[in-house]
Design a protein around this motif. Structure first.
Motif, PDB file in Angstrom:
ATOM      1  N   PHE A  40      16.881  -6.238   3.028  1.00  0.00           N
ATOM      2  CA  PHE A  40      18.110  -7.167   2.896  1.00  0.00           C
ATOM      3  C   PHE A  40      18.986  -5.586   2.696  1.00  0.00           C
ATOM      4  O   PHE A  40      20.315  -5.859   1.892  1.00  0.00           O
ATOM      5  N   ARG A 106      24.354 -14.440   3.079  1.00  0.00           N
ATOM      6  CA  ARG A 106      23.959 -13.277   4.263  1.00  0.00           C
ATOM      7  C   ARG A 106      23.835 -13.760   5.714  1.00  0.00           C
ATOM      8  O   ARG A 106      24.422 -15.416   5.405  1.00  0.00           O
ATOM      9  N   ASN A 144      14.554 -11.010   8.742  1.00  0.00           N
ATOM     10  CA  ASN A 144      13.828 -11.912   7.776  1.00  0.00           C
ATOM     11  C   ASN A 144      14.651 -13.406   8.012  1.00  0.00           C
ATOM     12  O   ASN A 144      15.705 -13.833   8.124  1.00  0.00           O
ATOM     13  N   GLU A 145      13.306 -14.166   8.070  1.00  0.00           N
ATOM     14  CA  GLU A 145      12.971 -15.651   8.094  1.00  0.00           C
ATOM     15  C   GLU A 145      14.353 -15.697   9.377  1.00  0.00           C
ATOM     16  O   GLU A 145      14.994 -16.552   9.032  1.00  0.00           O
ATOM     17  N   ASN A 245       8.017 -12.885   8.640  1.00  0.00           N
ATOM     18  CA  ASN A 245       8.163 -13.480   7.934  1.00  0.00           C
ATOM     19  C   ASN A 245       8.033 -14.980   8.606  1.00  0.00           C
ATOM     20  O   ASN A 245       9.927 -16.125   8.708  1.00  0.00           O
ATOM     21  N   ASP A 268       6.663 -17.521   4.511  1.00  0.00           N
ATOM     22  CA  ASP A 268       6.677 -17.798   3.492  1.00  0.00           C
ATOM     23  C   ASP A 268       5.977 -18.911   2.722  1.00  0.00           C
ATOM     24  O   ASP A 268       7.329 -19.921   3.425  1.00  0.00           O
ATOM     25  N   TYR A 270       6.342 -21.731  -0.353  1.00  0.00           N
ATOM     26  CA  TYR A 270       6.965 -21.980  -2.164  1.00  0.00           C
ATOM     27  C   TYR A 270       6.496 -23.155  -2.205  1.00  0.00           C
ATOM     28  O   TYR A 270       7.241 -24.051  -2.390  1.00  0.00           O
ATOM     29  N   GLU A 306       5.447 -13.638   1.972  1.00  0.00           N
ATOM     30  CA  GLU A 306       6.657 -14.198   0.116  1.00  0.00           C
ATOM     31  C   GLU A 306       5.573 -15.050  -0.277  1.00  0.00           C
ATOM     32  O   GLU A 306       5.557 -16.569   0.669  1.00  0.00           O
ATOM     33  N   TRP A 314      18.043 -21.823  -6.934  1.00  0.00           N
ATOM     34  CA  TRP A 314      19.077 -20.855  -6.432  1.00  0.00           C
ATOM     35  C   TRP A 314      20.154 -20.883  -7.998  1.00  0.00           C
ATOM     36  O   TRP A 314      20.133 -21.172  -8.495  1.00  0.00           O
ATOM     37  N   PHE A 344       6.583 -12.851  -3.876  1.00  0.00           N
ATOM     38  CA  PHE A 344       7.794 -13.021  -4.134  1.00  0.00           C
ATOM     39  C   PHE A 344       8.499 -13.445  -5.159  1.00  0.00           C
ATOM     40  O   PHE A 344       7.739 -14.596  -5.658  1.00  0.00           O
ATOM     41  N   GLU A 354      20.100 -15.207  -6.371  1.00  0.00           N
ATOM     42  CA  GLU A 354      18.867 -15.379  -6.704  1.00  0.00           C
ATOM     43  C   GLU A 354      18.283 -15.427  -7.969  1.00  0.00           C
ATOM     44  O   GLU A 354      17.169 -14.613  -8.454  1.00  0.00           O
ATOM     45  N   TRP A 357      15.371 -17.181  -8.843  1.00  0.00           N
ATOM     46  CA  TRP A 357      14.545 -17.559  -8.033  1.00  0.00           C
ATOM     47  C   TRP A 357      13.110 -16.743  -8.493  1.00  0.00           C
ATOM     48  O   TRP A 357      12.935 -15.219  -8.685  1.00  0.00           O
TER      49      TRP A 357
HETATM   50  C1  GLA Z   1      12.915 -16.618   1.585  1.00  0.00           C
HETATM   51  C2  GLA Z   1      13.980 -15.293   1.629  1.00  0.00           C
HETATM   52  C3  GLA Z   1      13.998 -14.125   1.016  1.00  0.00           C
HETATM   53  C4  GLA Z   1      14.374 -14.985  -0.414  1.00  0.00           C
HETATM   54  C5  GLA Z   1      13.457 -16.156  -0.833  1.00  0.00           C
HETATM   55  C6  GLA Z   1      13.970 -16.921  -2.019  1.00  0.00           C
HETATM   56  O1  GLA Z   1      12.037 -16.943   1.951  1.00  0.00           O
HETATM   57  O2  GLA Z   1      12.824 -14.218   2.739  1.00  0.00           O
HETATM   58  O3  GLA Z   1      14.738 -13.286   0.704  1.00  0.00           O
HETATM   59  O4  GLA Z   1      15.342 -15.509  -0.497  1.00  0.00           O
HETATM   60  O5  GLA Z   1      13.428 -17.209  -0.122  1.00  0.00           O
HETATM   61  O6  GLA Z   1      15.390 -18.211  -2.055  1.00  0.00           O
END
Ligand code: GLA
Ligand code: ZN
Length: 663
Positions: A40, A106, A144-145, A245, A268, A270, A306, A314, A344, A354, A357
């Motif tokens: 980023f 973003r 990213n994602e 990811n 990723d 979570y 991650e 958030w 992460f 974040e 997070w």
């Molecule tokens: C995603 C994104 C990260 C971050 C995390 C936590 O997985 O890839 O950049 O934003 O979530 O919010």
């Protein structure tokens, strides 16, 4: 180079450089072998149009490298800098209401915008040239994602034009487009591709065929966006990998297609995300399914880029992971096929969206409970990771999973509670709770390695896919089909040739003569002597000769009529399920058909205890994971020895055990 197994996502640019040494030393002591950085940090890398500054990243890479920590470089294209969008506001994405989405988050970008793409080509080429031979850089993560935050975006003039070109390539003439989209309805005919809009909100209704192509186009655009970066990276970085990811079941881009560009898939994970259900029964099967689908996208081991390392949040926050839970969740990823886990994030961020997070380190940067737990975990598990490397779960059950079916049901869900992915996960849950492992498999995939194939909601159908299913059963496979199969052709027009499920009636031995969308009603279903409930939908079936009724409706005007059937076809069997079985019925049904197909549970089920197996030619690794905050016991199988854990068969709260059998 040795195999790397554990890493962290690191943002040195968020902290004073004076701190970096301490971070690197703490990482090294913890057993961290790699970091992902820079995904980023566009402005830090290119603060102005004609100024590039890679110095800070060079220093971070080298400082970490000297501690034995390698780097995965992220290209920062998920966060274009303010100077760029200020100068070229057409880069901002436009949503379906025609609103421009602005700077301050973003992903504020249009992925088809030619100006934006030319900035990307320039930056990525410079980065790849600069880092492509760096001995401390092992790989790349473009963007990213991908797809994240692009829901309902972008309908700008550039995307509209790209969509028209995409349609022109697909259909060649406006006549063919009109036929494929059924534009005779409500006078939607186009004389030229130039008249086709990017779908803004309408006064009322949408053309389902147009919307399906739009979703396909949006997915293809992301693949194209990524391909451009990957090609540049590979030109310079011959010995470094390229991964990305993923976000599990996220639907914005067809992850099978995206995977063709990558050396391996990352994801990723979570498990304690504040947006997920909290009860183990509602949550655990979704976590497991997510990991299985990620493995299935390339049908090979994957990485976690991650992995949760603290409270998520958030604006609002999730629960604090209990002692042992972060390690358990990391082990769950490994059990389903992860060859490496990157946590992460390293340190909880003091600024920006974040702030809550949480990372391994708290805001203060002092190692605490999470650092110590994951340090012990890494030291214990690292030798095991060497052995596990490359091994795979071997499932006897495949679940067909397709992005196009998901798109079609997003456009017309039929029922407020029906979603394609949700339905797929309901079938998965019953397998999960019976300890029967499953792969997901694309429609283009190899069905032949499965004893049992579950194919819920095969709504969009083609003659090739029909033939493939028929052939699978002819060759001895057990196939489960459901309601809403064979309803539409590939352009989302309704089939009109005969009764549903079309040619698949040949295998299923049923014809659907009518149906009932149940809205909030539940329908009773009699299976053997027992009474169950089902939801959402009832198909009213006519059975062809030789078809056996497994269950009948027990209420409504179709009480007594068949609901679930079985039909022998070729050397195999085809099941047809005309409704959405409630959980108890689903459990009962899948237990029976798995048994019929010879698909075995790993171990007898224990509440909150998850079982997985990874294997290679020589060894079979059995994972037993206790998701409960209490002790649990299980019957430790013969012929295994304990590789990780205290006492085989007895699980402490959140304990993960690994047992090994040599073949
Ligand atoms: C995603 C994104 C990260 C971050 C995390 C936590 O997985 O890839 O950049 O934003 O979530 O919010
Ligand atoms: Zn656009």
């Amino acid at each position: 180079m040795e195999q790397l197994h554990f890493g962290v996502d690191y943002y040195p640019e968020h902290w004073e450089q004076a701190r970096w040494d301490r971070d690197a030393a703490l990482m090294r002591d913890m057993g961290i072998q790699m970091v992902r950085m820079a995904e980023f940090s566009w402005h830090k890398l290119q603060p102005r149009e004609d100024v590039f500054d890679f110095g800070w990243l060079d220093e971070a890479i080298e400082l970490l490298g000297k501690q034995g920590i390698y780097t995965i470089v992220g290209t920062p294209t998920a966060a274009p800098p303010a100077w760029m969008v200020h100068k070229h506001p057409d880069i901002f994405p436009v949503d379906r209401e025609g609103r421009i989405r602005g700077f301050g988050g973003r992903h504020h970008d249009c992925q088809s915008n030619p100006t934006y793409r030319s900035y990307i080509r320039k930056l990525v080429a410079k980065m790849a040239e600069h880092y492509g031979q760096n001995p401390y850089v092992i790989g790349w993560q473009p963007d990213n994602e991908l797809g994240n935050s692009h829901q309902e975006l972008c309908t700008c003039a550039s995307c509209r034009q790209h969509f028209q070109e995409w349609l022109r390539r697909k259909y060649q003439t406006a006549e063919e487009l009109n036929r494929a989209w059924g534009t005779a309805f409500w006078s939607q005919e186009y004389n030229d591709f130039e008249e086709v809009p990017a779908p803004r909100i309408t006064v009322t209704g949408e053309n389902p065929s147009a919307m399906l192509d739009w979703k396909r186009f949006c997915s293809d655009l992301i693949v194209d966006f990524t391909r451009e970066q990957v090609e540049i990276i590979r030109r310079y970085a011959k010995n470094q990998f390229v991964t990305h990811n993923y976000m599990g079941f996220a639907d914005k881009v067809d992850y099978y297609k995206l995977g063709e560009l990558l050396d391996f898939v990352s994801h990723d994970q979570y498990p304690g995300g504040f947006y997920l259900p909290e009860t183990p029964h509602e949550r655990n099967h979704i976590l497991a399914a997510t990991l299985d689908v990620v493995r299935s996208y390339k049908n090979q081991p994957f990485w976690i880029m991650e992995q949760q390392s603290g409270i998520t949040g958030w604006e609002i926050m999730g629960r604090a992971p209990a002692p042992g839970q972060l390690s358990l969740w990391a082990m769950q990823s490994i059990a389903h096929g992860a060859d490496a886990v990157v946590f992460f994030r390293w340190r909880t961020c003091a600024m920006g969206t974040e702030q809550y997070w949480h990372g391994i380190l708290p805001h203060s940067g002092n190692p605490g409970r999470r650092y110590e737990e994951l340090q012990d975990f890494i030291h214990e598990v690292n030798p095991l990771m060497e052995k596990l490397h490359g091994s795979m779960p071997q499932a006897q059950v495949g679940i067909v999973f397709s992005f196009e079916q998901e798109y079609a049901f997003q456009i017309q869900p039929h029922h407020k509670d029906l979603s394609y992915t949700g339905q797929v996960q309901k079938y998965y849950r019953a397998l999960y709770e019976q300890n029967i492992p499953a792969d997901f498999v694309p429609e283009q995939g190899d069905f032949s390695k499965y004893k049992l194939l579950l194919a819920p909601l095969q709504y969009l159908m083609s003659p090739e896919l029909e033939e493939k299913y028929l052939d699978f059963v002819r060759q001895g496979g057990h196939l489960l089909l459901t309601m809403r199969t064979g309803v539409k052709d590939k352009t989302n027009l309704c089939m009109t040739e005969g009764e549903l499920p079309g040619r698949l009636s040949e295998a299923a031995g049923v014809e659907v003569l009518d149906y009932d969308c149940l809205r909030d009603a539940q329908v009773k279903v009699l299976f053997g002597e027992e009474e169950f409930v089902a939801n959402i939908w009832s198909d009213l079936l006519r059975l062809l000769p030789g078809t056996e009724t497994l269950a009948t409706y027990g209420s409504e005007f179709y009480e007594g009529e068949p609901c679930i059937t079985a039909h022998a076809y070729g050397k195999g069997v085809c099941y047809y399920v005309g409704t959405e079985p409630g959980e108890a019925l689903m459990d009962r049904l899948l237990a029976q058909i798995c048994k019929n197909a010879g698909a075995e549970p790993i171990l007898p089920p224990v509440t909150d205890v998850e079982c997985m197996v990874r294997e290679n030619d020589r060894e079979r690794f059995l994972f037993v994971l206790n998701h409960a905050g209490e002790t649990r016991s299980y019957q430790a199988p013969e012929g295994y020895r304990l590789l990780k854990g205290q006492q085989a068969g007895n699980l402490r709260p959140y304990e993960a055990q690994v047992l090994l059998m040599e073949k």
